[in-house]
Write an enzyme that holds these catalytic residues in place. Structure first.
Site, PDB file in Angstrom:
ATOM      1  N   ASN A  57       4.622   3.944 -10.149  1.00 25.02           N
ATOM      2  CA  ASN A  57       3.444   4.041 -11.021  1.00 25.02           C
ATOM      3  C   ASN A  57       2.111   3.959 -10.277  1.00 25.02           C
ATOM      4  O   ASN A  57       1.128   4.540 -10.709  1.00 25.02           O
ATOM      5  CB  ASN A  57       3.534   2.900 -12.056  1.00 25.02           C
ATOM      6  CG  ASN A  57       2.208   2.607 -12.717  1.00 25.02           C
ATOM      7  OD1 ASN A  57       1.781   3.307 -13.639  1.00 25.02           O
ATOM      8  ND2 ASN A  57       1.521   1.565 -12.243  1.00 25.02           N
ATOM      9  N   ASP A 112       0.879  -1.176   0.000  1.00 27.89           N
ATOM     10  CA  ASP A 112       0.000   0.000   0.000  1.00 27.89           C
ATOM     11  C   ASP A 112       0.903   1.209   0.000  1.00 27.89           C
ATOM     12  O   ASP A 112       1.498   1.549   1.027  1.00 27.89           O
ATOM     13  CB  ASP A 112      -0.922   0.001   1.226  1.00 27.89           C
ATOM     14  CG  ASP A 112      -1.956   1.129   1.137  1.00 27.89           C
ATOM     15  OD1 ASP A 112      -1.703   2.117   0.400  1.00 27.89           O
ATOM     16  OD2 ASP A 112      -3.010   1.027   1.797  1.00 27.89           O
ATOM     17  N   THR A 167      -7.942   3.021 -18.994  1.00 26.76           N
ATOM     18  CA  THR A 167      -7.666   1.958 -18.018  1.00 26.76           C
ATOM     19  C   THR A 167      -8.798   1.978 -16.980  1.00 26.76           C
ATOM     20  O   THR A 167      -9.776   2.701 -17.142  1.00 26.76           O
ATOM     21  CB  THR A 167      -6.321   2.187 -17.277  1.00 26.76           C
ATOM     22  OG1 THR A 167      -6.443   3.356 -16.447  1.00 26.76           O
ATOM     23  CG2 THR A 167      -5.159   2.368 -18.237  1.00 26.76           C
ATOM     24  N   SER A 183       3.711  10.923 -13.738  1.00 24.95           N
ATOM     25  CA  SER A 183       2.935  12.131 -13.491  1.00 24.95           C
ATOM     26  C   SER A 183       1.676  12.054 -14.346  1.00 24.95           C
ATOM     27  O   SER A 183       1.132  10.961 -14.568  1.00 24.95           O
ATOM     28  CB  SER A 183       3.771  13.372 -13.824  1.00 24.95           C
ATOM     29  OG  SER A 183       3.001  14.548 -13.620  1.00 24.95           O
ATOM     30  N   SER A 184       1.218  13.181 -14.850  1.00 20.22           N
ATOM     31  CA  SER A 184      -0.005  13.208 -15.651  1.00 20.22           C
ATOM     32  C   SER A 184      -0.035  14.486 -16.473  1.00 20.22           C
ATOM     33  O   SER A 184       0.522  15.513 -16.054  1.00 20.22           O
ATOM     34  CB  SER A 184      -1.227  13.172 -14.732  1.00 20.22           C
ATOM     35  OG  SER A 184      -2.400  13.486 -15.466  1.00 20.22           O
ATOM     36  N   LYS A 244       0.751  15.477  -8.625  1.00 23.92           N
ATOM     37  CA  LYS A 244       1.579  15.077  -9.780  1.00 23.92           C
ATOM     38  C   LYS A 244       2.604  16.165 -10.108  1.00 23.92           C
ATOM     39  O   LYS A 244       3.732  15.871 -10.503  1.00 23.92           O
ATOM     40  CB  LYS A 244       0.686  14.769 -10.985  1.00 23.92           C
ATOM     41  CG  LYS A 244      -0.157  13.490 -10.836  1.00 23.92           C
ATOM     42  CD  LYS A 244       0.711  12.257 -10.633  1.00 23.92           C
ATOM     43  CE  LYS A 244      -0.047  10.969 -10.921  1.00 23.92           C
ATOM     44  NZ  LYS A 244       0.770   9.775 -10.633  1.00 23.92           N
TER      45      LYS A 244
HETATM   46  P1  NDP Z   1      -5.223   1.529 -12.738  1.00 21.11           P
HETATM   47  O1  NDP Z   1      -6.372   1.893 -11.855  1.00 21.11           O
HETATM   48  O2  NDP Z   1      -5.509   0.828 -14.022  1.00 21.11           O
HETATM   49  O3  NDP Z   1      -4.180   0.630 -11.918  1.00 21.11           O
HETATM   50  C1  NDP Z   1      -3.751   1.070 -10.653  1.00 21.11           C
HETATM   51  C2  NDP Z   1      -2.672   0.169 -10.097  1.00 21.11           C
HETATM   52  O4  NDP Z   1      -2.190   0.762  -8.880  1.00 21.11           O
HETATM   53  C3  NDP Z   1      -3.132  -1.232  -9.734  1.00 21.11           C
HETATM   54  O5  NDP Z   1      -2.074  -2.129  -9.921  1.00 21.11           O
HETATM   55  C4  NDP Z   1      -3.491  -1.102  -8.256  1.00 21.11           C
HETATM   56  O6  NDP Z   1      -3.413  -2.331  -7.534  1.00 21.11           O
HETATM   57  C5  NDP Z   1      -2.406  -0.145  -7.788  1.00 21.11           C
HETATM   58  N1  NDP Z   1      -2.811   0.635  -6.612  1.00 21.11           N
HETATM   59  C6  NDP Z   1      -3.960   1.314  -6.409  1.00 21.11           C
HETATM   60  N2  NDP Z   1      -3.974   1.873  -5.181  1.00 21.11           N
HETATM   61  C7  NDP Z   1      -2.799   1.536  -4.591  1.00 21.11           C
HETATM   62  C8  NDP Z   1      -2.223   1.788  -3.320  1.00 21.11           C
HETATM   63  N3  NDP Z   1      -2.850   2.496  -2.372  1.00 21.11           N
HETATM   64  N4  NDP Z   1      -0.997   1.282  -3.065  1.00 21.11           N
HETATM   65  C9  NDP Z   1      -0.353   0.554  -3.983  1.00 21.11           C
HETATM   66  N5  NDP Z   1      -0.846   0.255  -5.197  1.00 21.11           N
HETATM   67  C10 NDP Z   1      -2.058   0.749  -5.497  1.00 21.11           C
HETATM   68  O7  NDP Z   1      -4.458   2.925 -12.991  1.00 21.11           O
HETATM   69  P2  NDP Z   1      -3.508   3.349 -14.230  1.00 21.11           P
HETATM   70  O8  NDP Z   1      -2.706   2.201 -14.645  1.00 21.11           O
HETATM   71  O9  NDP Z   1      -4.319   4.053 -15.230  1.00 21.11           O
HETATM   72  O10 NDP Z   1      -2.594   4.468 -13.525  1.00 21.11           O
HETATM   73  C11 NDP Z   1      -1.235   4.221 -13.234  1.00 21.11           C
HETATM   74  C12 NDP Z   1      -0.532   5.534 -12.966  1.00 21.11           C
HETATM   75  O11 NDP Z   1      -0.648   6.383 -14.086  1.00 21.11           O
HETATM   76  C13 NDP Z   1      -1.098   6.320 -11.771  1.00 21.11           C
HETATM   77  O12 NDP Z   1      -0.046   6.928 -11.056  1.00 21.11           O
HETATM   78  C14 NDP Z   1      -1.955   7.392 -12.442  1.00 21.11           C
HETATM   79  O13 NDP Z   1      -2.081   8.517 -11.628  1.00 21.11           O
HETATM   80  C15 NDP Z   1      -1.150   7.653 -13.704  1.00 21.11           C
HETATM   81  N6  NDP Z   1      -1.893   8.235 -14.810  1.00 21.11           N
HETATM   82  C16 NDP Z   1      -2.972   7.575 -15.353  1.00 21.11           C
HETATM   83  C17 NDP Z   1      -3.668   8.153 -16.397  1.00 21.11           C
HETATM   84  C18 NDP Z   1      -4.866   7.506 -17.014  1.00 21.11           C
HETATM   85  O14 NDP Z   1      -5.618   8.210 -17.725  1.00 21.11           O
HETATM   86  N7  NDP Z   1      -5.095   6.204 -16.841  1.00 21.11           N
HETATM   87  C19 NDP Z   1      -3.279   9.445 -16.950  1.00 21.11           C
HETATM   88  C20 NDP Z   1      -2.110  10.019 -16.343  1.00 21.11           C
HETATM   89  C21 NDP Z   1      -1.468   9.417 -15.314  1.00 21.11           C
HETATM   90  P3  NDP Z   1      -4.760  -3.236  -7.259  1.00 21.11           P
HETATM   91  O15 NDP Z   1      -5.105  -3.876  -8.560  1.00 21.11           O
HETATM   92  O16 NDP Z   1      -4.369  -4.225  -6.238  1.00 21.11           O
HETATM   93  O17 NDP Z   1      -5.810  -2.272  -6.805  1.00 21.11           O
END
Ligand code: NDP
Length: 256
Positions: free
Chosen positions: A98, A65, A196, A147-148, A165
């Site tokens: 990430n 976490d 996603t 970031s974003s 971010k």
């Molecule tokens: P998803 O929701 O698809 O995946 C999130 C991932 O992070 C999962 O593996 C999840 O694990 C894990 N996670 C969630 N909460 C926690 C926590 N408290 N501690 C540890 N792990 C955690 O998100 P994305 O892949 O889309 O996003 C990934 C990154 O990219 C993030 O930092 C997001 O801010 C950034 N981003 C995303 C964009 C988008 O449009 N998708 C745009 C710009 C940036 P579990 O499956 O166990 O919940």
């Protein structure tokens, strides 16, 4: 799993789903081994490990976490065990910060609880997890922080998220400055809106939102995970060894 010493090892937080999942698969395709973390969805993490094994790669999934700094010492202990048992190593090479969540709320309605949750996961957690992992990172290693686009342009409801971010982008430059003597680089990858599960899957599942994103993107569509994972994997290749302290937006030209 057979012990290997030659492969590079990347730690990818949130590597079980979305952009992290796509990244770990593309790292495996390049022969880079992976420690991926998940938060609560163990089944997806196991599926990611299995997908990498099918590609002939080595991966381990660990629970983390990233919003609870008190748990980081236990995580580091689990990581040390995993590195030793699977690779016979006490170190790793690349860190991709990430993991994350999306919370959409206007400034007038954002609660302190929402703010703290975003801060703990996206800012404080990244700072202190990186701090705890640096002694285990091999000299010459690489750090990529996610970031974003929302740190460059303003999307309604993303004030708290976007400012976290933005902080990560500043942190990245300081990492690059302080770790250069160890040959470690640090860069920020800033995706645009990607389809996603993030933020309840809004970009993927909300047709109006998806259309709006497409209309403000030069390449005319919303992003998909395959637009990001291969880019991160290539940034970790030796071809990009002189790229340092940069914010690289990967958005197809969103809001330009
Ligand atoms: P998803 O929701 O698809 O995946 C999130 C991932 O992070 C999962 O593996 C999840 O694990 C894990 N996670 C969630 N909460 C926690 C926590 N408290 N501690 C540890 N792990 C955690 O998100 P994305 O892949 O889309 O996003 C990934 C990154 O990219 C993030 O930092 C997001 O801010 C950034 N981003 C995303 C964009 C988008 O449009 N998708 C745009 C710009 C940036 P579990 O499956 O166990 O919940």
């Amino acid at each position: 799993m057979t012990a290997q010493t030659a492969s590079k090892i990347a730690i990818v937080t949130g590597g079980s789903r979305g952009l992290g999942r796509n990244t770990v698969v593309n790292l495996a395709r390049k022969g880079i081994d992976v420690v991926l973390t998940y938060h609560s969805n163990r089944a997806e993490a196991d599926a990611a490990v299995a997908e990498i094994a099918e590609l002939g790669g080595n991966a381990v999934a660990l629970q983390l976490d990233s919003g609870v700094t008190e748990s980081f010492d236990d995580f580091v202990a689990s990581l040390k065990t995993a590195l030793s048992e699977n690779w016979g190593r006490g170190s790793f090479d690349f860190l991709v910060n990430n993991a994350g969540i999306g919370i959409n709320a206007p400034i007038t309605e954002t609660t302190e609880e929402q703010f703290d949750r975003l801060m703990n996961i996206h800012l404080k957690g990244v700072f202190f997890l990186t701090q705890k992992l640096l002694p285990l990172m091999a000299d010459g290693g690489r750090i990529i922080n996610l970031s974003s686009g929302l740190a460059r342009f303003s999307g309604p409801g993303y004030a708290a998220y976007g400012m976290m971010k933005g902080g990560i982008e500043v942190f990245t430059r300081y990492l690059a400055k302080e770790l250069g003597t160890r040959g470690i680089t640090a860069n920020t990858v800033a995706p645009g809106a990607i389809e996603t599960d993030f933020g309840g899957g809004a970009v993927r599942d909300n047709a109006n939102y998806n259309k709006m994103v497409s209309s403000v993107t030069a390449l005319g569509r919303a992003g998909v995970a395959d637009d990001i994972g291969p880019m991160i994997a290539s940034l970790l290749s030796d071809d990009n060894r002189w790229v340092n302290a940069q914010r690289i937006e990967v958005s197809g030209g969103m809001n330009i």
